[in-house]
Design a protein around this motif. Sequence first.
Motif, PDB file in Angstrom:
ATOM      1  N   GLN A   1      -3.445   2.415  -6.328  1.00 36.75           N
ATOM      2  CA  GLN A   1      -4.457   2.445  -5.066  1.00 36.75           C
ATOM      3  C   GLN A   1      -5.858   2.216  -5.610  1.00 36.75           C
ATOM      4  OE1 GLN A   1      -3.968   6.111  -3.109  1.00 36.75           O
ATOM      5  NE2 GLN A   1      -2.096   5.186  -2.091  1.00 36.75           N
ATOM      6  N   ILE A   2      -6.325   2.484  -6.877  1.00 36.19           N
ATOM      7  CA  ILE A   2      -7.716   2.563  -7.319  1.00 36.19           C
ATOM      8  C   ILE A   2      -8.152   0.789  -7.244  1.00 36.19           C
ATOM      9  CG2 ILE A   2      -9.437   2.560  -9.277  1.00 36.19           C
ATOM     10  CD1 ILE A   2      -8.133   5.278  -9.859  1.00 36.19           C
TER      11      ILE A   2
ATOM     12  N   VAL B   1       0.718  -1.360   0.154  1.00 36.45           N
ATOM     13  CA  VAL B   1      -0.066   0.005   0.118  1.00 36.45           C
ATOM     14  C   VAL B   1       0.677   1.012  -0.010  1.00 36.45           C
ATOM     15  CG1 VAL B   1      -1.477   1.388   1.476  1.00 36.45           C
ATOM     16  CG2 VAL B   1      -2.175  -0.986   0.926  1.00 36.45           C
ATOM     17  N   LYS B   2       1.907   1.395   0.817  1.00 33.19           N
ATOM     18  CA  LYS B   2       2.592   2.419   1.208  1.00 33.19           C
ATOM     19  C   LYS B   2       3.393   3.119  -0.193  1.00 33.19           C
ATOM     20  CE  LYS B   2       3.807   1.264   5.660  1.00 33.19           C
ATOM     21  NZ  LYS B   2       4.754   0.827   6.749  1.00 33.19           N
ATOM     22  N   ASP B   3       3.703   2.116  -1.116  1.00 36.20           N
ATOM     23  CA  ASP B   3       4.440   2.542  -2.328  1.00 36.20           C
ATOM     24  C   ASP B   3       3.569   2.414  -3.732  1.00 36.20           C
ATOM     25  OD1 ASP B   3       6.684   2.852  -0.877  1.00 36.20           O
ATOM     26  OD2 ASP B   3       7.231   0.582  -1.199  1.00 36.20           O
TER      27      ASP B   3
ATOM     28  N   ILE C   1      -7.009  -2.778   9.306  1.00 36.45           N
ATOM     29  CA  ILE C   1      -5.455  -2.358   9.315  1.00 36.45           C
ATOM     30  C   ILE C   1      -5.179  -2.234   7.647  1.00 36.45           C
ATOM     31  CG2 ILE C   1      -3.034  -2.978   9.478  1.00 36.45           C
ATOM     32  CD1 ILE C   1      -3.569  -4.693  11.973  1.00 36.45           C
ATOM     33  N   VAL C   2      -5.479  -2.907   6.781  1.00 40.01           N
ATOM     34  CA  VAL C   2      -5.047  -2.581   5.535  1.00 40.01           C
ATOM     35  C   VAL C   2      -5.734  -1.241   4.949  1.00 40.01           C
ATOM     36  CG1 VAL C   2      -5.421  -3.560   3.018  1.00 40.01           C
ATOM     37  CG2 VAL C   2      -4.759  -4.969   4.764  1.00 40.01           C
ATOM     38  N   LEU C   3      -7.027  -1.132   5.508  1.00 38.33           N
ATOM     39  CA  LEU C   3      -7.861   0.296   5.021  1.00 38.33           C
ATOM     40  C   LEU C   3      -7.117   1.260   5.636  1.00 38.33           C
ATOM     41  CD1 LEU C   3     -11.554  -1.241   5.378  1.00 38.33           C
ATOM     42  CD2 LEU C   3     -10.245  -0.738   3.313  1.00 38.33           C
ATOM     43  N   LEU C   4      -6.832   1.400   7.115  1.00 42.17           N
ATOM     44  CA  LEU C   4      -6.218   2.379   7.600  1.00 42.17           C
ATOM     45  C   LEU C   4      -5.070   2.750   6.913  1.00 42.17           C
ATOM     46  CD1 LEU C   4      -7.330   1.586  11.360  1.00 42.17           C
ATOM     47  CD2 LEU C   4      -8.231   3.161   9.629  1.00 42.17           C
ATOM     48  N   HIS C   5      -4.067   1.793   6.519  1.00 46.29           N
ATOM     49  CA  HIS C   5      -2.798   1.930   5.999  1.00 46.29           C
ATOM     50  C   HIS C   5      -3.086   2.967   4.469  1.00 46.29           C
ATOM     51  CE1 HIS C   5      -0.072  -1.054   8.168  1.00 46.29           C
ATOM     52  NE2 HIS C   5      -0.751  -0.269   8.914  1.00 46.29           N
ATOM     53  N   LEU C   6      -4.122   2.341   3.823  1.00 48.54           N
ATOM     54  CA  LEU C   6      -4.558   2.844   2.598  1.00 48.54           C
ATOM     55  C   LEU C   6      -4.933   4.235   2.790  1.00 48.54           C
ATOM     56  CD1 LEU C   6      -4.818   2.153  -0.303  1.00 48.54           C
ATOM     57  CD2 LEU C   6      -7.092   1.484   0.064  1.00 48.54           C
TER      58      LEU C   6
END
Length: 812
Positions: free
Chosen positions: A466-467, A458-460, A509-514
Amino acid sequence: MLNIVFEYDINRKWDKFLALFYFQEEAGLRVLKPYWNDFFKAALRHQFNNPSILKILGKVVGAVDAEKGEETGMMPLSAVYEMIVSHSQFLPTLLHEDPDNQTKDCLVDLMLSLVQRNGTCCKTDHIVVLLGAYSATLKTVDQKLLQLMHIYEENQASLKDFKPYLWGTKAIEHHSIKKSLGTSLFKQATVEQVLESLDVDMMHRSALNFPLRRKLQPLEVHGESDGEPHAAQYDPAFLLPVFSNLLGPENLVNCRKFVETNCLGFTFCALSSHDPAMRSAAYHVLMLLYQQLEGAKFYERNQVLYVLDCVRNSVETPNAKLCCMICVFLAKTVQLLLHPDEHMYQIINSFMLLKPTLDILNVPEFYKLFNSSAFEYKVERAWILQLLADGLRETADYRLCEKRYIFKLLLSFHDSAISDQAMQANILKIIHAACKVRSVAQDLVKSHGLLSWLSGIVKDSNPTRQIQLVDIVYTLWMTILNRRDEMQVKPDGSSKTCLPAAFTSEVLIVLLHLLQNFRIDDDPETLLKYLQTLMSVLNHQRATCEQYASNQYHLTVVKIESHHVLKLLQVWGKYNKEEPSEYLEAKHPFHLDSVDVTCTSGVQEGLRGDLIQHCRDCIVGIIEHFSPIDDKTYNVTATVITWLLRQMNTSFRSLLTNMEEQQLVLGVEETVESHICTFCTQLLSVLKWIGCIAQKGAIVLPKTTLLVKQLSGVYDTIYRVNGCLSLLQNSKESQIAIKDCVALLNSALTSLVEPSVERYQLEIDNEERSVVIRRNILGGKYDPLETVNLAHSIETGAKKLKASSKNSSNKL
């Protein structure tokens, strides 16, 4: 109940009829029963293009059928049907091609109800009109039209004069020529005309997204698919019988044209259908095509025959179902045979010529193409990845991939240095396709650590990736949750088992990182998907905690923090330019700089009002899960509360306006009270937050001023709610909730104003302050301007105090 008396000036009473049927259908039928005949005539005369009235007519037809032969006094259904088809607006309405035309859909529903109850309505002359209105797609109205024609055929309406079948505008043009020239000079439609009616690209999309559970007999309407929209897909229940008719021995068929228009690929994909009748029809079409190819003459004839022989030799049992992966491979292969200039032509042709059978239990040529060392390795790798993305639609296809360890290879290849952006995008497409199948999605999470892998990439990610990530997480969650946003209840009253808490936490957690790396600035549909997923996960996590608490267990979960909510408002500020910046200008002490409320050009223009409202409602639902218990972030919490109060006021005032315009017609009481209770529940939680942070006295002055202004608006909203409650008969729960809100609202406003008054040494009369704060709202004497004036007084006093402090420091 409304006492509606039918008159011939009924044109003035359509709104009352609609309101009556909307809220109490049975009461509406009872009121209307003595006037059914007159109502039918008046409705068809004055309101033929009104979809709501056509729906009411369909309900009346259903009520007549439900009486099981009792004397109703209503005119025969065949006469009603004849009145409809002979109406001056019948042809313009039925032949209208607007995809959003609700009138056409309701009209077809009414016709379908009539012919299902009375087969004598069916006449051969109507077939031309039905074919002209039909577009051979999977749209709901087209499926109903096909079902209507099927009922016509069952009731002895002859369709043989219309073979080979044309549809749409070409059918109208063709049969209008027949009417003008007469039977002697008229020429029947040819096979070439039917093939030219097919859109090649649409046939390709229809083959890749073949409706696997569509029945050959059009007895029911097929639901929404996971692939292309229904308007972009042809209906196999219509096309396969058409192909069978075209390829008959009495017709001379251009077989190359049949292959070129993707008809053969579409037939191959029908072999993966779950309906045995659909597969039988597909095998029958392949047999007829084989017979036509034996006498055909074109350059690729022998290669197409060889592919058909390979399929026949590979199928060991009669009417066998093939995997979607193999069917898509065959569809792509026959298209390559017509394009020898393509790079993949020689590779696939050589593979097919290796042996006279096809291994239908493995992904064809995966290792050779994915690990290619040729100069055009990118083309070969992209082709096989696209095959996986298009062919992975069921658990059987996933098993083919697992035999070759494909997903382990793809997940590791995505993060490698030799993977470019195009390859990564193709891999994400494959994962998105896999997440549409429940069993496959579960295995990816358990056996392959999909959620941990998603958190790492997600970070990079750039906005385009991201879509794709939002689509993957949305599809994964909704598939495993089985499209349930809340914990459902069994018939015996016990609750169903929630999803594992660890899985829910990982998705969150994935959604918050996104969210922390959110860079999508011009795609409101993706933003809405993200918000809906986040809200659904939070709701399910709350239900899981409640279930654990009922069993006397404590569950530690991931919580939304202040910087998450502030980032959410920052993202929302980029999409909604109308949001006042004063509610979003906040700074988190640890994580974020000032909130950017600029809006990219073009985003607001493309952001429709319904999307704005849906996104706003989702954000309000997400913030409900936020717990503002943090000594260092009170000003951020004040910003969030101010924004939340503003959204609640805006949404609920529009709802009240609609209710007041409807004048609380019959049956609306329950709806009003439900909305009022929901509003009070949300308001009580927000007011508790205000009381919690106001006791610390740590809110800066601008936040206090904004909160006081918004609470003034809440007072005004509650006053209007009280006016609605006075019109309701049974509203005890709402009245109790309103009193609780008023008491807590007075306390919250007092806790905000009094420290500010003491802090900034304002000379405000105690009696006036008491009038503002403790006014009896239910008495209806409240003036909201007084609270606004008080907020301005606080702000003015603070400015004077700041100026005097500055002058004192200058003198020193």
